[in-house]
Design a protein around this motif. Structure first.
Motif, PDB file in Angstrom:
ATOM      1  N   PRO A   1      26.174  30.701  38.097  1.00 26.75           N
ATOM      2  CA  PRO A   1      26.118  29.230  38.129  1.00 26.75           C
ATOM      3  C   PRO A   1      25.297  28.701  39.303  1.00 26.75           C
ATOM      4  CG  PRO A   1      28.376  29.964  37.803  1.00 26.75           C
ATOM      5  CD  PRO A   1      27.564  31.175  38.110  1.00 26.75           C
ATOM      6  N   SER A   2      25.383  29.363  40.448  1.00 27.11           N
ATOM      7  CA  SER A   2      24.611  28.915  41.610  1.00 27.11           C
ATOM      8  C   SER A   2      23.121  29.070  41.355  1.00 27.11           C
ATOM      9  CB  SER A   2      25.002  29.710  42.855  1.00 27.11           C
ATOM     10  OG  SER A   2      26.352  29.517  43.157  1.00 27.11           O
ATOM     11  N   ILE A   3      22.746  30.186  40.763  1.00 24.02           N
ATOM     12  CA  ILE A   3      21.332  30.414  40.463  1.00 24.02           C
ATOM     13  C   ILE A   3      20.833  29.389  39.442  1.00 24.02           C
ATOM     14  CG2 ILE A   3      19.714  32.030  39.384  1.00 24.02           C
ATOM     15  CD1 ILE A   3      21.302  34.290  40.683  1.00 24.02           C
ATOM     16  N   ALA A   4      21.629  29.132  38.426  1.00 22.21           N
ATOM     17  CA  ALA A   4      21.228  28.145  37.416  1.00 22.21           C
ATOM     18  C   ALA A   4      21.069  26.758  38.049  1.00 22.21           C
ATOM     19  CB  ALA A   4      22.262  28.103  36.289  1.00 22.21           C
ATOM     20  N   HIS A   5      21.985  26.420  38.935  1.00 23.50           N
ATOM     21  CA  HIS A   5      21.903  25.123  39.619  1.00 23.50           C
ATOM     22  C   HIS A   5      20.642  25.041  40.476  1.00 23.50           C
ATOM     23  CE1 HIS A   5      23.137  21.494  41.657  1.00 23.50           C
ATOM     24  NE2 HIS A   5      23.028  22.109  42.819  1.00 23.50           N
ATOM     25  N   LEU A   6      20.363  26.102  41.227  1.00 20.76           N
ATOM     26  CA  LEU A   6      19.168  26.113  42.073  1.00 20.76           C
ATOM     27  C   LEU A   6      17.887  26.054  41.238  1.00 20.76           C
ATOM     28  CD1 LEU A   6      20.186  28.691  44.817  1.00 20.76           C
ATOM     29  CD2 LEU A   6      19.906  26.221  45.076  1.00 20.76           C
ATOM     30  N   LEU A   7      17.886  26.751  40.108  1.00 21.09           N
ATOM     31  CA  LEU A   7      16.712  26.696  39.230  1.00 21.09           C
ATOM     32  C   LEU A   7      16.512  25.299  38.648  1.00 21.09           C
ATOM     33  CD1 LEU A   7      16.901  30.115  37.360  1.00 21.09           C
ATOM     34  CD2 LEU A   7      15.212  29.386  39.042  1.00 21.09           C
ATOM     35  N   SER A   8      17.603  24.646  38.289  1.00 20.28           N
ATOM     36  CA  SER A   8      17.469  23.286  37.760  1.00 20.28           C
ATOM     37  C   SER A   8      16.969  22.332  38.848  1.00 20.28           C
ATOM     38  CB  SER A   8      18.796  22.787  37.185  1.00 20.28           C
ATOM     39  OG  SER A   8      19.743  22.588  38.215  1.00 20.28           O
ATOM     40  N   LEU A   9      17.453  22.522  40.077  1.00 20.46           N
ATOM     41  CA  LEU A   9      16.950  21.694  41.175  1.00 20.46           C
ATOM     42  C   LEU A   9      15.460  21.936  41.394  1.00 20.46           C
ATOM     43  CD1 LEU A   9      19.760  21.975  43.896  1.00 20.46           C
ATOM     44  CD2 LEU A   9      19.160  19.981  42.525  1.00 20.46           C
ATOM     45  N   ALA A  10      15.065  23.204  41.338  1.00 17.98           N
ATOM     46  CA  ALA A  10      13.649  23.534  41.539  1.00 17.98           C
ATOM     47  C   ALA A  10      12.796  22.940  40.417  1.00 17.98           C
ATOM     48  CB  ALA A  10      13.473  25.041  41.607  1.00 17.98           C
ATOM     49  N   SER A  11      13.252  23.061  39.177  1.00 20.36           N
ATOM     50  CA  SER A  11      12.465  22.519  38.071  1.00 20.36           C
ATOM     51  C   SER A  11      12.388  20.992  38.159  1.00 20.36           C
ATOM     52  CB  SER A  11      13.038  22.963  36.729  1.00 20.36           C
ATOM     53  OG  SER A  11      14.319  22.404  36.531  1.00 20.36           O
ATOM     54  N   ASN A  12      13.476  20.341  38.567  1.00 23.68           N
ATOM     55  CA  ASN A  12      13.446  18.885  38.751  1.00 23.68           C
ATOM     56  C   ASN A  12      12.435  18.501  39.830  1.00 23.68           C
ATOM     57  OD1 ASN A  12      15.390  18.523  36.809  1.00 23.68           O
ATOM     58  ND2 ASN A  12      17.073  18.324  38.262  1.00 23.68           N
ATOM     59  N   HIS A  13      12.431  19.280  40.907  1.00 19.34           N
ATOM     60  CA  HIS A  13      11.499  19.003  41.995  1.00 19.34           C
ATOM     61  C   HIS A  13      10.058  19.202  41.537  1.00 19.34           C
ATOM     62  CE1 HIS A  13      10.410  18.332  46.126  1.00 19.34           C
ATOM     63  NE2 HIS A  13       9.704  19.447  46.142  1.00 19.34           N
ATOM     64  N   VAL A  14       9.809  20.258  40.770  1.00 18.77           N
ATOM     65  CA  VAL A  14       8.456  20.515  40.265  1.00 18.77           C
ATOM     66  C   VAL A  14       8.032  19.384  39.329  1.00 18.77           C
ATOM     67  CG1 VAL A  14       7.113  22.052  38.767  1.00 18.77           C
ATOM     68  CG2 VAL A  14       8.524  23.012  40.589  1.00 18.77           C
ATOM     69  N   GLU A  15       8.942  18.942  38.465  1.00 21.15           N
ATOM     70  CA  GLU A  15       8.618  17.827  37.564  1.00 21.15           C
ATOM     71  C   GLU A  15       8.313  16.563  38.355  1.00 21.15           C
ATOM     72  OE1 GLU A  15      11.846  17.379  34.816  1.00 21.15           O
ATOM     73  OE2 GLU A  15      11.485  19.323  33.880  1.00 21.15           O
ATOM     74  N   ARG A  16       9.101  16.332  39.415  1.00 22.38           N
ATOM     75  CA  ARG A  16       8.867  15.171  40.259  1.00 22.38           C
ATOM     76  C   ARG A  16       7.487  15.254  40.914  1.00 22.38           C
ATOM     77  NH1 ARG A  16      12.857  15.539  44.300  1.00 22.38           N
ATOM     78  NH2 ARG A  16      14.324  15.502  42.595  1.00 22.38           N
ATOM     79  N   LEU A  17       7.131  16.461  41.370  1.00 25.17           N
ATOM     80  CA  LEU A  17       5.810  16.646  41.977  1.00 25.17           C
ATOM     81  C   LEU A  17       4.691  16.452  40.951  1.00 25.17           C
ATOM     82  CD1 LEU A  17       6.420  19.692  44.343  1.00 25.17           C
ATOM     83  CD2 LEU A  17       6.018  17.311  44.985  1.00 25.17           C
ATOM     84  N   LEU A  18       4.920  16.921  39.717  1.00 24.23           N
ATOM     85  CA  LEU A  18       3.911  16.724  38.675  1.00 24.23           C
ATOM     86  C   LEU A  18       3.723  15.239  38.361  1.00 24.23           C
ATOM     87  CD1 LEU A  18       4.729  19.651  36.220  1.00 24.23           C
ATOM     88  CD2 LEU A  18       2.734  19.408  37.698  1.00 24.23           C
ATOM     89  N   ARG A  19       4.846  14.504  38.288  1.00 26.56           N
ATOM     90  CA  ARG A  19       4.748  13.059  38.044  1.00 26.56           C
ATOM     91  C   ARG A  19       4.019  12.375  39.200  1.00 26.56           C
ATOM     92  NH1 ARG A  19      10.132  13.652  36.170  1.00 26.56           N
ATOM     93  NH2 ARG A  19      10.910  12.878  38.151  1.00 26.56           N
ATOM     94  N   ARG A  20       4.323  12.817  40.414  1.00 29.11           N
ATOM     95  CA  ARG A  20       3.658  12.245  41.588  1.00 29.11           C
ATOM     96  C   ARG A  20       2.165  12.558  41.562  1.00 29.11           C
ATOM     97  NH1 ARG A  20       4.101  13.848  47.779  1.00 29.11           N
ATOM     98  NH2 ARG A  20       3.175  11.988  48.652  1.00 29.11           N
ATOM     99  N   GLU A  21       1.840  13.785  41.167  1.00 26.90           N
ATOM    100  CA  GLU A  21       0.437  14.185  41.072  1.00 26.90           C
ATOM    101  C   GLU A  21      -0.294  13.311  40.066  1.00 26.90           C
ATOM    102  OE1 GLU A  21      -2.217  18.017  39.585  1.00 26.90           O
ATOM    103  OE2 GLU A  21      -0.039  18.169  39.678  1.00 26.90           O
ATOM    104  N   GLU A  22       0.298  13.087  38.899  1.00 24.94           N
ATOM    105  CA  GLU A  22      -0.344  12.253  37.891  1.00 24.94           C
ATOM    106  C   GLU A  22      -0.470  10.808  38.368  1.00 24.94           C
ATOM    107  OE1 GLU A  22       1.389  12.737  34.036  1.00 24.94           O
ATOM    108  OE2 GLU A  22       1.129  14.912  34.086  1.00 24.94           O
ATOM    109  N   GLY A  23       0.553  10.344  39.088  1.00 25.05           N
ATOM    110  CA  GLY A  23       0.475   8.992  39.645  1.00 25.05           C
ATOM    111  C   GLY A  23      -0.647   8.869  40.663  1.00 25.05           C
ATOM    112  N   LEU A  24      -0.780   9.910  41.485  1.00 30.86           N
ATOM    113  CA  LEU A  24      -1.857   9.890  42.472  1.00 30.86           C
ATOM    114  C   LEU A  24      -3.226   9.965  41.805  1.00 30.86           C
ATOM    115  CD1 LEU A  24      -0.363  12.173  45.264  1.00 30.86           C
ATOM    116  CD2 LEU A  24      -0.737   9.702  45.356  1.00 30.86           C
ATOM    117  N   LYS A  25      -3.321  10.756  40.721  1.00 31.88           N
ATOM    118  CA  LYS A  25      -4.588  10.810  39.984  1.00 31.88           C
ATOM    119  C   LYS A  25      -4.923   9.444  39.396  1.00 31.88           C
ATOM    120  CE  LYS A  25      -4.530  15.657  38.570  1.00 31.88           C
ATOM    121  NZ  LYS A  25      -4.372  16.566  37.430  1.00 31.88           N
ATOM    122  N   ALA A  26      -3.913   8.802  38.808  1.00 32.75           N
ATOM    123  CA  ALA A  26      -4.142   7.476  38.227  1.00 32.75           C
ATOM    124  C   ALA A  26      -4.537   6.480  39.315  1.00 32.75           C
ATOM    125  CB  ALA A  26      -2.887   6.997  37.499  1.00 32.75           C
ATOM    126  N   LYS A  27      -3.892   6.580  40.464  1.00 35.17           N
ATOM    127  CA  LYS A  27      -4.219   5.683  41.580  1.00 35.17           C
ATOM    128  C   LYS A  27      -5.645   5.941  42.060  1.00 35.17           C
ATOM    129  CE  LYS A  27      -2.485   4.295  46.106  1.00 35.17           C
ATOM    130  NZ  LYS A  27      -1.459   4.545  47.119  1.00 35.17           N
TER     131      LYS A  27
END
Length: 179
Positions: free
Chosen positions: A67-93
């Motif tokens: 469960p700890s590993i699954a939680h950490l992986l979900s946090l990491a994937s959320n962070h990566v998605e957040r970074l991807l959204r930020r990257e696209e926002g910066l590209k649009a900007k």
């Protein structure tokens, strides 16, 4: 009777001497007994466990960690998605800012074109019908250079963000392995 009594006394004395020697021998053997117990005592450095017990321990550890590993992986994937959204926002900007810059430069260019319109018209008349196409081709070439530069900048930014993402994934794996 004195001789039989004397032989009994000598026999008794030899028995007592034999008994005394036995006691001395036993005493010397028993005096060292605590040290012998300490020396002969076995010390278990490694405990051998049966395989089913080992499997149960591994399974319980796996059940505890999963469960700890699954939680950490979900946090990491959320962070990566957040970074991807930020990257696209910066590209649009970036695109928006470049559009604004190009529209400002085009506005200035059109203003200067309005002033130079009469002079370019005269040059066009003097140069003939091919003069306007060379100016158009030059502006297209400048636009093409600008687009190629923009493509290179965006490619560099994407490569940099991908590198940062892989570095963060590596750091996350290291921190998970250290725990």
């Amino acid at each position: 009777m004195a001789s039989s009594l004397a032989s009994s006394v000598t026999s008794l004395q030899s028995s007592l001497q034999l008994l005394d020697n036995s006691i001395t021998t036993l005493d010397s053997g028993v005096n060292d007994f605590p040290r012998l117990c300490k020396v002969l005592q076995t010390t278990r450095h490694f405990e051998l466990l049966p395989e089913p017990t080992l499997r149960e321990a591994q399974q319980s550890l796996l059940d505890e960690i999963t469960p700890s590993i699954a939680h950490l992986l979900s946090l990491a994937s959320n962070h990566v998605e957040r970074l991807l959204r930020r990257e696209e926002g910066l590209k649009a900007k970036c695109d928006l800012q470049e559009g604004r810059l190009s529209s400002k430069s085009e506005g200035r260019a059109s203003a200067s074109r309005g002033q130079n319109k009469s002079s370019s018209a005269m040059r066009g008349q003097l140069a003939g019908p091919g003069g306007a196409s060379t100016a158009n081709a030059a502006s297209k070439a400048a636009e093409l250079r600008r687009l190629v530069q923009k493509k290179e900048r965006l490619k560099y930014a994407v490569d940099r963000l991908e590198l940062q993402s892989t570095q963060r994934e590596r750091q996350l794996r290291k921190s998970m392995a250290a725990q």
